[in-house]
Design an enzyme around this catalytic site. Structure first.
Site, PDB file in Angstrom:
ATOM      1  CG  LEU A 147      -1.919  -1.129   1.377  1.00 42.13           C
ATOM      2  CD1 LEU A 147      -2.688  -0.995   2.692  1.00 42.13           C
ATOM      3  CD2 LEU A 147      -2.882  -1.174   0.205  1.00 42.13           C
ATOM      4  CG  ASP A 148       0.341   4.296  -2.886  1.00 47.49           C
ATOM      5  OD1 ASP A 148       1.210   3.547  -3.365  1.00 47.49           O
ATOM      6  OD2 ASP A 148      -0.598   4.779  -3.548  1.00 47.49           O
ATOM      7  NE  ARG A 149       3.926   9.439   2.506  1.00 46.38           N
ATOM      8  CZ  ARG A 149       4.315  10.245   1.532  1.00 46.38           C
ATOM      9  NH1 ARG A 149       5.560  10.197   1.093  1.00 46.38           N
ATOM     10  NH2 ARG A 149       3.465  11.117   0.997  1.00 46.38           N
ATOM     11  CB  THR A 151      -2.998   3.735   0.859  1.00 47.84           C
ATOM     12  OG1 THR A 151      -2.914   4.628  -0.251  1.00 47.84           O
ATOM     13  CG2 THR A 151      -4.241   2.880   0.720  1.00 47.84           C
TER      14      THR A 151
END
Length: 351
Positions: A147-149, A151
């Site tokens: 997951l993105d930082r 998210t």
């Protein structure tokens, strides 16, 4: 003026060009340029920057806002500090067995920090169970999804190499179903459900951009190619009007948008708060964020892709995107599993 040499098909532009290249140039159009213009271009200096005349596809989403770079750097530094102190708690664990563990990742923490803290939370789970299992070999931990930082939501971590390889294949074969919740700011869409199909890739400056669906397979400046990208969306609420409903199968046969040109967005239109659920059909980097930007409803706080960082007197330190659920067949037992992460506060407050 640009300079073109028939021996070396390269264009040279001044360091401060007064025009913008708006369409792909071909060799035939260059050769048709009159000789007087060619003579003027002979005066270009060696300091000019060369641009290779490859027939690269043109990105259809806007370039990154230069102001976002400084904000992204500050967010990255803050997340690095937060991640260095991060530790999972037992309440973050959504599921676990001898082969894998699913956890609820918070916003503003890197995936690697979550992975590093799994052994400690596993020890806590064993201690709280009261079972004395004796010496236990350390698990072979692998991230099954990233997951993105900023998210939050469901992350799955495998405990064995062979289980990790099976899950990688399941993701590659699109046998894993995911849903996300996003809070967007933009003009309320006229659609309730939509499926958007486009291309995805890195532009010559390294940023991820939306490309035309017909560009899939074409080469990009960095040597990669345009990949297909597909996301389905449904509106859950607009300005607090609506109701949260459980995720269900999404029929993507109706209201399909195939991207072939730049979106026309009315920047002066009234801005609304739109809560959407996203169903990514592919797994491209920043996929949901890019498609929200293209649809004119960028995710709140997502400064990289035109999302507002200030809204109603408050400043947001990260984008509001949540990995709500992840469904798959157990890589060992074959049993169907669905992991659900509790909704963050910003999602519960809007409905």
């Amino acid at each position: 003026m640009p300079f073109y040499s028939p021996l070396n098909p390269t264009l040279f532009f001044p360091s401060n060009p007064f025009f913008k290249l708006t369409k792909t140039l071909t060799l035939s159009t260059l050769q048709s340029t009159n000789m007087s213009a060619s003579q003027d271009r002979m005066n270009a200096t060696s300091q000019n920057t060369p641009i290779n005349l490859q027939n690269y596809p043109i990105p259809l989403s806007p370039p990154l806002n230069p102001l976002s770079k400084e904000m992204e750097l500050a967010r990255a530094m803050s997340a690095s500090s937060r991640s260095s102190r991060f530790a999972l708690s037992k309440s973050d664990v959504l599921y676990q067995d001898q082969w894998l563990i699913a956890v609820n990742k918070p916003q503003g923490v890197y995936c690697e920090a979550v992975l590093d803290s799994v052994p400690q939370v596993l020890d806590c789970l064993v201690e709280s169970s009261g079972l004395d299992e004796g010496p236990v070999a350390r698990p072979e931990l692998h991230l099954a999804n990233r997951l993105d930082r900023d998210t939050s939501g469901v992350m799955v971590i495998t405990k064995l190499h062979k289980v990790a390889s099976k899950l990688v294949k399941a993701f590659t074969d699109h046998k894993v179903r995911k849903t996300y919740i996003a809070l967007c700011i933009g003009s309320a869409p006229k659609w309730e459900k939509i499926t958007i199909k486009s291309g995805h890739g890195r532009s010559k400056f390294g940023a991820f951009r939306v490309y035309a669906a017909s560009d899939v397979g074409r080469s990009l400046p960095g040597g990669s190619t345009v990949k297909d990208m597909e996301t389905s969306f449904e509106v859950l609420s607009t300005n607090g009007q609506g109701s949260f409903r459980e995720p269900s199968e999404f029929n993507s046969d109706k209201n399909i948008l195939v991207v072939e040109e730049k979106a026309v967005i009315d920047t002066d239109a009234k801005k609304d708060e739109i809560l959407v659920r996203a169903f990514p059909r592919s797994g491209r980097t920043h996929q949901i964020r890019l498609h929200c930007q293209y649809l004119g409803i960028p995710v709140r706080g997502d400064v990289k892709y035109e999302g507002v960082c200030e809204w109603k007197g408050r400043t947001y330190d990260g984008h509001e995107l949540h990995a709500e659920s992840l469904s798959l067949e157990h890589p060992v037992t074959g049993q169907p599993l669905m992991f659900r992460a509790p909704l963050p506060v910003w999602a519960t407050q809007i409905v």
